[in-house]
Write a protein that holds these residues in place. Structure first.
Motif, PDB file in Angstrom:
ATOM      1  N   ASP A   1       0.825  -1.205   0.000  1.00  0.00           N
ATOM      2  CA  ASP A   1       0.000   0.000   0.000  1.00  0.00           C
ATOM      3  C   ASP A   1       0.860   1.257   0.000  1.00  0.00           C
ATOM      4  OD1 ASP A   1      -2.297  -1.522  -0.011  1.00  0.00           O
ATOM      5  OD2 ASP A   1      -2.638  -1.356   2.154  1.00  0.00           O
TER       6      ASP A   1
ATOM      7  N   ARG B   1       2.384   1.905  -3.473  1.00  0.00           N
ATOM      8  CA  ARG B   1       1.335   2.383  -4.389  1.00  0.00           C
ATOM      9  C   ARG B   1       1.051   3.862  -4.137  1.00  0.00           C
ATOM     10  NH1 ARG B   1      -1.107  -2.849  -3.419  1.00  0.00           N
ATOM     11  NH2 ARG B   1      -1.071  -4.107  -5.318  1.00  0.00           N
ATOM     12  N   ALA B   2       1.020   4.243  -2.870  1.00  0.00           N
ATOM     13  CA  ALA B   2       0.766   5.641  -2.530  1.00  0.00           C
ATOM     14  C   ALA B   2       1.887   6.555  -3.030  1.00  0.00           C
ATOM     15  CB  ALA B   2       0.611   5.790  -1.017  1.00  0.00           C
TER      16      ALA B   2
END
Length: 334
Positions: A195, A198-199
């Motif tokens: 995550d 991806r951010a």
């Protein structure tokens, strides 16, 4: 002043002791009061593993990243300036109250960064910058304000794979590649960091715990090959990167020479295949600082430790589970 010190070139332990303030001996030396610093994975073995790169007379103070305040200097930097840098590995580091970086290594800290975030920036950001734009094949003009259309068009033709995307260097590689307009940014990391990457701009994530890079590429053949592959892990991971780089592409590593780990039977001809050691250039750090201040990139801090917790800080670093940089506070102001 307080300082950390390796007892000898063959020791990988540290002791906390005291020492006199360092004295400038080079015309480019700048005396800096250190507020925070950051260790680098494997640095306590540098003198053992890379003896030619570590001078015999080096004072073995660890932690080459620093954020601090200029005490005495001339020319570009003045007393009171907030500065950060990567000190050359050939000279004593910053795990002490005062250090001696050189003016060529220094840049002013962006106003939006505190001491901890500033200390987390130099090595990781400089390594990523140089891997992509100096040693690699992306064009830095693509990240300028608004971006050069020609540069972004060229960058858009390049798929970039980052092996080790969840760490300190990897997080900067993902951000800068995405910011430059790379056609895709493939992040190889563990599921706990998916995550986060991806951010930061990753368009695809490969969970190395579920699949190897080689098997992932085989799942969709040529479509998954990348024009630029950057390795920050080494070993089997670097060997697997040969499956990901396309014929005519570039493979850059900060761990070892890629050709030394080319798997048997791989016949690709690459535009670039190289290992490099980061140059501690303040000029590159100034460019990065402008991006930080504009809110376009940011450092990633895993954890912050007091000076007397240095053993725990190095243990966290060596665990391989750090999500970003490990930072040690040196002064009470950090």
């Amino acid at each position: 002043m307080k300082t950390l010190l390796q007892p000898s070139r063959t020791s990988t332990s540290l002791l906390a002791t005291t020492a006199p303030l360092p004295t400038p001996t080079h015309p480019d030396d700048v005396l800096v009061r250190v507020h925070a610093t950051s260790p680098c994975a494997g640095e306590l073995r540098w003198a053992i593993d890379y003896p030619a790169a570590i001078p015999a007379d080096k004072l073995l103070v660890p932690c080459q990243d620093l954020a601090g305040t200029v005490v005495t200097a001339s020319g570009k930097f003045h007393p009171g300036d907030r500065v950060y840098c990567r000190v050359s590995a050939a000279r004593a580091g910053a795990a002490r109250d005062y250090a001696l970086p050189r003016a060529s290594e220094l840049a002013r800290i962006p106003p939006s960064l505190g001491w901890v975030e500033a200390a987390a920036t130099p090595l990781s950001a400089l390594t990523a910058w140089q891997a992509l734009f100096v040693q690699g094949t992306l064009d830095a003009a693509g990240i300028e304000d608004g971006g050069s259309d020609d540069a972004r068009a060229r960058n858009g033709q390049v798929r970039v794979l980052v092996a080790g995307a969840g760490g300190g260097v990897g997080s900067w590689l993902v951000q800068l590649a995405a910011l430059a307009g790379a056609g895709a940014v493939v992040a190889v990391c563990g599921p706990d960091k998916a995550d986060a990457v991806r951010a930061l701009g990753a368009t695809e994530v490969v969970d190395y715990r579920k699949t190897t890079i080689k098997d992932w590429v085989a799942g969709d053949g040529d479509a998954r090959e990348c024009g630029l592959v950057v390795d920050v892990i080494g070993g089997e991971t670097l060997a697997g990167c040969w499956a990901a780089v396309r014929d005519g592409g570039a493979l850059v590593s900060i761990t070892a020479a890629p050709d030394a780990l080319r798997p048997e039977g791989v016949v690709k001809t690459l535009e670039r295949s190289l290992f490099f050691i980061v140059e501690p250039l303040g000029s590159n750090l100034e460019e990065i600082g402008e991006l930080v201040e504009a809110g376009r990139v940011r450092p990633t801090v895993d954890s912050v430790w007091e000076f007397d917790e240095y053993e725990k800080a190095f243990e966290r670093l060596d665990s391989g589970h750090a999500k970003g940089k490990v930072v040690i506070k040196v002064s009470g102001e950090a």
